[in-house]
Design an enzyme around this catalytic site. Structure first.
Site, PDB file in Angstrom:
ATOM      1  N   ALA A  13      -1.453  -2.156 -10.683  1.00 16.91           N
ATOM      2  CA  ALA A  13      -0.530  -2.999 -11.460  1.00 16.91           C
ATOM      3  C   ALA A  13       0.264  -3.910 -10.540  1.00 16.91           C
ATOM      4  O   ALA A  13       1.481  -4.047 -10.657  1.00 16.91           O
ATOM      5  CB  ALA A  13       0.398  -2.126 -12.303  1.00 16.91           C
ATOM      6  N   GLU A 172       8.702 -13.381   8.159  1.00 17.79           N
ATOM      7  CA  GLU A 172       9.668 -13.206   7.066  1.00 17.79           C
ATOM      8  C   GLU A 172      10.539 -11.969   7.320  1.00 17.79           C
ATOM      9  O   GLU A 172      11.726 -11.960   7.004  1.00 17.79           O
ATOM     10  CB  GLU A 172       8.940 -13.092   5.725  1.00 17.79           C
ATOM     11  CG  GLU A 172       8.344 -14.425   5.274  1.00 17.79           C
ATOM     12  CD  GLU A 172       8.078 -14.497   3.781  1.00 17.79           C
ATOM     13  OE1 GLU A 172       7.568 -13.504   3.224  1.00 17.79           O
ATOM     14  OE2 GLU A 172       8.393 -15.526   3.164  1.00 17.79           O
ATOM     15  N   ASP A 300      -6.003  -8.815  -3.064  1.00 20.53           N
ATOM     16  CA  ASP A 300      -6.201  -8.493  -1.650  1.00 20.53           C
ATOM     17  C   ASP A 300      -7.423  -7.614  -1.399  1.00 20.53           C
ATOM     18  O   ASP A 300      -7.738  -7.323  -0.247  1.00 20.53           O
ATOM     19  CB  ASP A 300      -4.949  -7.788  -1.101  1.00 20.53           C
ATOM     20  CG  ASP A 300      -3.812  -8.772  -0.846  1.00 20.53           C
ATOM     21  OD1 ASP A 300      -3.952  -9.957  -1.202  1.00 20.53           O
ATOM     22  OD2 ASP A 300      -2.786  -8.353  -0.288  1.00 20.53           O
TER      23      ASP A 300
HETATM   24  P1  FAD Z   1      -0.563  -5.759  -4.920  1.00 19.23           P
HETATM   25  O1  FAD Z   1       0.389  -6.727  -5.483  1.00 19.23           O
HETATM   26  O2  FAD Z   1      -0.258  -5.200  -3.574  1.00 19.23           O
HETATM   27  O3  FAD Z   1      -0.734  -4.555  -5.968  1.00 19.23           O
HETATM   28  C1  FAD Z   1      -1.575  -3.445  -5.784  1.00 19.23           C
HETATM   29  C2  FAD Z   1      -1.154  -2.360  -6.767  1.00 19.23           C
HETATM   30  O4  FAD Z   1      -2.086  -1.284  -6.712  1.00 19.23           O
HETATM   31  C3  FAD Z   1       0.222  -1.757  -6.466  1.00 19.23           C
HETATM   32  O5  FAD Z   1       0.943  -1.618  -7.653  1.00 19.23           O
HETATM   33  C4  FAD Z   1      -0.121  -0.382  -5.875  1.00 19.23           C
HETATM   34  O6  FAD Z   1       0.880   0.590  -6.100  1.00 19.23           O
HETATM   35  C5  FAD Z   1      -1.388  -0.049  -6.638  1.00 19.23           C
HETATM   36  N1  FAD Z   1      -2.251   0.897  -5.928  1.00 19.23           N
HETATM   37  C6  FAD Z   1      -2.655   0.825  -4.628  1.00 19.23           C
HETATM   38  N2  FAD Z   1      -3.495   1.850  -4.346  1.00 19.23           N
HETATM   39  C7  FAD Z   1      -3.612   2.578  -5.488  1.00 19.23           C
HETATM   40  C8  FAD Z   1      -4.364   3.733  -5.831  1.00 19.23           C
HETATM   41  N3  FAD Z   1      -5.162   4.340  -4.953  1.00 19.23           N
HETATM   42  N4  FAD Z   1      -4.263   4.211  -7.080  1.00 19.23           N
HETATM   43  C9  FAD Z   1      -3.461   3.585  -8.006  1.00 19.23           C
HETATM   44  N5  FAD Z   1      -2.751   2.486  -7.738  1.00 19.23           N
HETATM   45  C10 FAD Z   1      -2.816   1.987  -6.497  1.00 19.23           C
HETATM   46  N6  FAD Z   1       1.940 -14.033  -1.095  1.00 19.23           N
HETATM   47  C11 FAD Z   1       2.387 -15.197  -1.629  1.00 19.23           C
HETATM   48  O7  FAD Z   1       1.654 -15.856  -2.374  1.00 19.23           O
HETATM   49  N7  FAD Z   1       3.658 -15.647  -1.381  1.00 19.23           N
HETATM   50  C12 FAD Z   1       4.536 -14.939  -0.630  1.00 19.23           C
HETATM   51  O8  FAD Z   1       5.684 -15.369  -0.431  1.00 19.23           O
HETATM   52  C13 FAD Z   1       4.106 -13.700  -0.071  1.00 19.23           C
HETATM   53  N8  FAD Z   1       4.962 -12.932   0.638  1.00 19.23           N
HETATM   54  C14 FAD Z   1       4.555 -11.711   1.097  1.00 19.23           C
HETATM   55  C15 FAD Z   1       5.493 -10.916   1.753  1.00 19.23           C
HETATM   56  C16 FAD Z   1       5.110  -9.661   2.225  1.00 19.23           C
HETATM   57  C17 FAD Z   1       6.123  -8.804   2.932  1.00 19.23           C
HETATM   58  C18 FAD Z   1       3.772  -9.194   2.029  1.00 19.23           C
HETATM   59  C19 FAD Z   1       3.364  -7.816   2.520  1.00 19.23           C
HETATM   60  C20 FAD Z   1       2.845  -9.987   1.371  1.00 19.23           C
HETATM   61  C21 FAD Z   1       3.229 -11.251   0.887  1.00 19.23           C
HETATM   62  N9  FAD Z   1       2.335 -12.067   0.205  1.00 19.23           N
HETATM   63  C22 FAD Z   1       2.761 -13.273  -0.327  1.00 19.23           C
HETATM   64  C23 FAD Z   1       0.955 -11.608  -0.061  1.00 19.23           C
HETATM   65  C24 FAD Z   1       0.901 -10.972  -1.477  1.00 19.23           C
HETATM   66  O9  FAD Z   1       1.970 -10.073  -1.648  1.00 19.23           O
HETATM   67  C25 FAD Z   1      -0.416 -10.261  -1.727  1.00 19.23           C
HETATM   68  O10 FAD Z   1      -1.484 -11.137  -1.453  1.00 19.23           O
HETATM   69  C26 FAD Z   1      -0.466  -9.789  -3.193  1.00 19.23           C
HETATM   70  O11 FAD Z   1       0.485  -8.753  -3.376  1.00 19.23           O
HETATM   71  C27 FAD Z   1      -1.839  -9.305  -3.606  1.00 19.23           C
HETATM   72  O12 FAD Z   1      -1.790  -8.887  -4.940  1.00 19.23           O
HETATM   73  P2  FAD Z   1      -2.685  -7.677  -5.458  1.00 19.23           P
HETATM   74  O13 FAD Z   1      -2.530  -7.640  -6.930  1.00 19.23           O
HETATM   75  O14 FAD Z   1      -4.036  -7.764  -4.879  1.00 19.23           O
HETATM   76  O15 FAD Z   1      -2.017  -6.372  -4.799  1.00 19.23           O
HETATM   77  P1  NAD Z   2      -1.776 -11.831   9.240  1.00 19.98           P
HETATM   78  O1  NAD Z   2      -3.116 -11.286   9.516  1.00 19.98           O
HETATM   79  O2  NAD Z   2      -1.672 -13.150   8.591  1.00 19.98           O
HETATM   80  O3  NAD Z   2      -0.927 -11.918  10.606  1.00 19.98           O
HETATM   81  C1  NAD Z   2      -0.988 -10.903  11.569  1.00 19.98           C
HETATM   82  C2  NAD Z   2      -0.504 -11.437  12.905  1.00 19.98           C
HETATM   83  O4  NAD Z   2      -0.523 -10.357  13.837  1.00 19.98           O
HETATM   84  C3  NAD Z   2      -1.392 -12.532  13.470  1.00 19.98           C
HETATM   85  O5  NAD Z   2      -0.576 -13.608  13.885  1.00 19.98           O
HETATM   86  C4  NAD Z   2      -2.109 -11.857  14.637  1.00 19.98           C
HETATM   87  O6  NAD Z   2      -2.396 -12.763  15.696  1.00 19.98           O
HETATM   88  C5  NAD Z   2      -1.081 -10.820  15.053  1.00 19.98           C
HETATM   89  N1  NAD Z   2      -1.696  -9.682  15.751  1.00 19.98           N
HETATM   90  C6  NAD Z   2      -2.817  -8.996  15.399  1.00 19.98           C
HETATM   91  N2  NAD Z   2      -3.098  -8.043  16.321  1.00 19.98           N
HETATM   92  C7  NAD Z   2      -2.129  -8.121  17.250  1.00 19.98           C
HETATM   93  C8  NAD Z   2      -1.877  -7.392  18.443  1.00 19.98           C
HETATM   94  N3  NAD Z   2      -2.650  -6.399  18.853  1.00 19.98           N
HETATM   95  N4  NAD Z   2      -0.783  -7.730  19.173  1.00 19.98           N
HETATM   96  C9  NAD Z   2       0.051  -8.729  18.775  1.00 19.98           C
HETATM   97  N5  NAD Z   2      -0.161  -9.448  17.657  1.00 19.98           N
HETATM   98  C10 NAD Z   2      -1.226  -9.153  16.899  1.00 19.98           C
HETATM   99  O7  NAD Z   2      -1.021 -10.700   8.379  1.00 19.98           O
HETATM  100  P2  NAD Z   2       0.306 -10.799   7.479  1.00 19.98           P
HETATM  101  O8  NAD Z   2       1.360 -11.574   8.177  1.00 19.98           O
HETATM  102  O9  NAD Z   2       0.588  -9.408   7.047  1.00 19.98           O
HETATM  103  O10 NAD Z   2      -0.163 -11.646   6.214  1.00 19.98           O
HETATM  104  C11 NAD Z   2      -1.160 -11.129   5.338  1.00 19.98           C
HETATM  105  C12 NAD Z   2      -1.425 -12.092   4.206  1.00 19.98           C
HETATM  106  O11 NAD Z   2      -0.288 -12.164   3.332  1.00 19.98           O
HETATM  107  C13 NAD Z   2      -1.692 -13.513   4.700  1.00 19.98           C
HETATM  108  O12 NAD Z   2      -2.755 -14.039   3.981  1.00 19.98           O
HETATM  109  C14 NAD Z   2      -0.447 -14.278   4.369  1.00 19.98           C
HETATM  110  O13 NAD Z   2      -0.753 -15.607   4.026  1.00 19.98           O
HETATM  111  C15 NAD Z   2       0.104 -13.504   3.176  1.00 19.98           C
HETATM  112  N6  NAD Z   2       1.569 -13.629   3.218  1.00 19.98           N
HETATM  113  C16 NAD Z   2       2.093 -14.786   2.725  1.00 19.98           C
HETATM  114  C17 NAD Z   2       3.460 -14.980   2.783  1.00 19.98           C
HETATM  115  C18 NAD Z   2       4.034 -16.258   2.223  1.00 19.98           C
HETATM  116  O14 NAD Z   2       3.298 -17.047   1.651  1.00 19.98           O
HETATM  117  N7  NAD Z   2       5.332 -16.498   2.345  1.00 19.98           N
HETATM  118  C19 NAD Z   2       4.289 -13.996   3.341  1.00 19.98           C
HETATM  119  C20 NAD Z   2       3.708 -12.825   3.841  1.00 19.98           C
HETATM  120  C21 NAD Z   2       2.333 -12.657   3.778  1.00 19.98           C
END
Ligand code: FAD
Ligand code: NAD
Length: 407
Positions: A13, A172, A300
């Protein structure tokens, strides 16, 4: 008379799963299909806000939404259980406490942290995974500060926070920490200069591949607020209280270590025997598992090919939400033997926060935003996601209300 309806099961979800579920209730009537949503918790969380929960700049309750508040239980059966694997031959899902059959399946279980086998990382570093893992980071960090003045032997490095990986998550996170650490210093009577925030990135630049001007802005803004960067520094090992980096095996010590160096698809994909490419499924143009036409893989968990750039789209909430809308329509088409539509991503840009009042990114055909306007835009994007999943009511309850306060 009991009518046997096709059973649509959605796993996860998050953005993709919840959006698919909500859209299914719009495109199908109750008589047309039974819809079941399975999730580990009884709540959805805003994954894109997890860095704020980890830093402690927002309360974890703001980032989670009870599923029963946003999903109509007249239309959707909610099951709170952990998915262990999918048995595609038997058309069933194995949960920790039950088994579930399906006719159509949507796998949207999100990401898992990927440590690439770096020695000690799994055991010693925290990772941003979900609400609970982020609460743990917040509590651990605060404990380090609370302990400092109560322990005559406390070393200054116990106040250092090391963030491994300078991608969007790492950047972030340090942006939030730049705001939180001064608060913690004040709260526990600690000199600000003693508490370090260090980001370690393997490549020569943070946010590799992103716009140079935006990268320069982010780096300078964060450095001005006390964040240190170690660039071109490959982490080779993580010990209980340090990273070992680079060819010289330099040791950087810390009291809190967070790994943000990479993510991969949920391990359920591998446990289910799906064909994987670097931990995810390379889906068909209509987001299905190549070897099974009744299984969709979203968010993802999926690689979706960007034909123009000749590489997969980065996994984001933005694409996951759009996939949910497309998939609900395609499931209906599949049920009625209609042709399915290929998924098309409409990129609305990328904005990253650098704390609550700063940010940067590009929107609307490449227009760049810096500073407060970017921070406002990020909050608008955050609220939009709440709106899409739960309407205006959800924005009022959980939203980043009045984003223009930032200005
Ligand atoms: P998720 O949103 O992660 O949802 C997966 C769901 O599955 C969760 O509810 C989890 O509890 C559930 N789940 C997992 N395993 C199980 C299991 N085995 N059984 C039952 N349920 C389970 N993207 C952007 O576009 N803009 C941003 O600003 C941005 N910021 C980010 C900031 C951070 C810190 C992170 C970590 C990511 C960010 N991303 C951003 C990336 C974005 O959050 C992910 O790409 C997105 O959440 C993917 O959506 P999803 O539905 O695939 O998975
Ligand atoms: P990422 O894979 O994008 O970044 C990981 C970083 O770790 C890279 O810069 C890589 O060079 C570094 N790294 C990897 N191995 C390393 C090592 N051994 N030593 C030092 N550095 C190392 O992962 P993320 O930042 O978790 O992002 C995951 C996804 O979520 C991306 O697609 C991103 O676009 C998305 N995301 C988006 C936002 C946003 O849009 N604001 C915010 C967070 C995440």
């Amino acid at each position: 008379m009991n009518i046997v309806r096709p059973k649509i099961v959605v796993l996860g979800a998050g953005y993709a799963g919840l959006m698919t579920t909500k859209q299914l209730t719009k495109v199908l009537s109750p008589e047309e299909a039974e819809i079941i949503l399975v999730n580990k918790h009884n709540y959805h969380y805003e994954t894109t806000w997890l860095h704020e929960v980890a830093a402690g700049t927002i309360n974890h309750n703001q980032a989670r939404v009870m599923l029963s508040d946003v999903v109509s239980q007249n239309r959707v059966r909610l099951i709170y259980d952990e998915v262990e694997k999918v048995d595609k031959e038997e058309k069933k899902v194995v949960l920790s406490n039950a088994e579930l059959s399906y006719d159509y399946l949507v796998v949207a279980l999100g990401f898992e942290s990927n440590t690439f086998g770096i020695k000690g990382m799994e055991e010693n570093a925290f990772a941003i995974k979900d609400i609970d893992s982020c609460r743990l980071i917040r509590e651990h960090m605060e404990y380090q500060f609370a302990k400092y003045n109560n322990n005559p032997d406390a070393e200054d490095h116990s106040l250092t926070i090391l963030v491994g990986g300078g991608g969007f998550t790492g950047i972030e996170l340090v942006g939030e920490l730049a705001e939180r650490v001064p608060e913690l210093c004040k709260k526990y009577d600690i000199d600000r200069s003693k508490a370090k925030i260090i980001n370690v990135e393997a490549t020569p630049s943070i946010l590799p591949g992103f716009d140079e001007e935006l990268i320069t802005y982010a780096k300078q803004s964060l450095e001005a607020r006390g964040v240190e960067f170690r660039l071109g520094a490959m982490i080779k090992e993580c010990t209980e209280d340090s990273f070992i980096v680079g060819e010289e095996a330099e040791e950087i010590k810390a009291g809190t270590i967070v790994w943000t160096g990479g993510v991969t698809g949920n391990s359920v994909l591998g446990a289910s025997g799906f064909e994987l490419n670097r931990g995810k499924v390379s889906v068909t143009d209509d987001l299905r598992l190549p070897e099974d036409e009744n299984i969709f893989v979203l968010g993802d968990c999926a690689w979706v090919w960007n034909k123009e750039a000749d590489r997969p789209y980065p996994p984001t909430a933005q694409i996951a939400l759009q996939q949910g809308v497309a998939t609900a329509k395609n499931i209906k088409a599949l049920m009625y033997n209609q042709p399915l539509n290929n998924f098309e991503f409409h990129d609305k840009g990328t904005v990253a926060s650098l704390g609550s009042t700063d940010g940067m990114g590009s929107v609307f055909n490449g227009k760049k935003l810096f500073g407060k306007p970017a921070a406002v835009m990020k909050k608008v994007v955050d609220n939009r996601s709440l709106f899409l999943l739960g309407g205006v009511g959800l924005i009022l309850r959980k939203g980043k209300l009045n984003p223009f306060d930032t200005l």
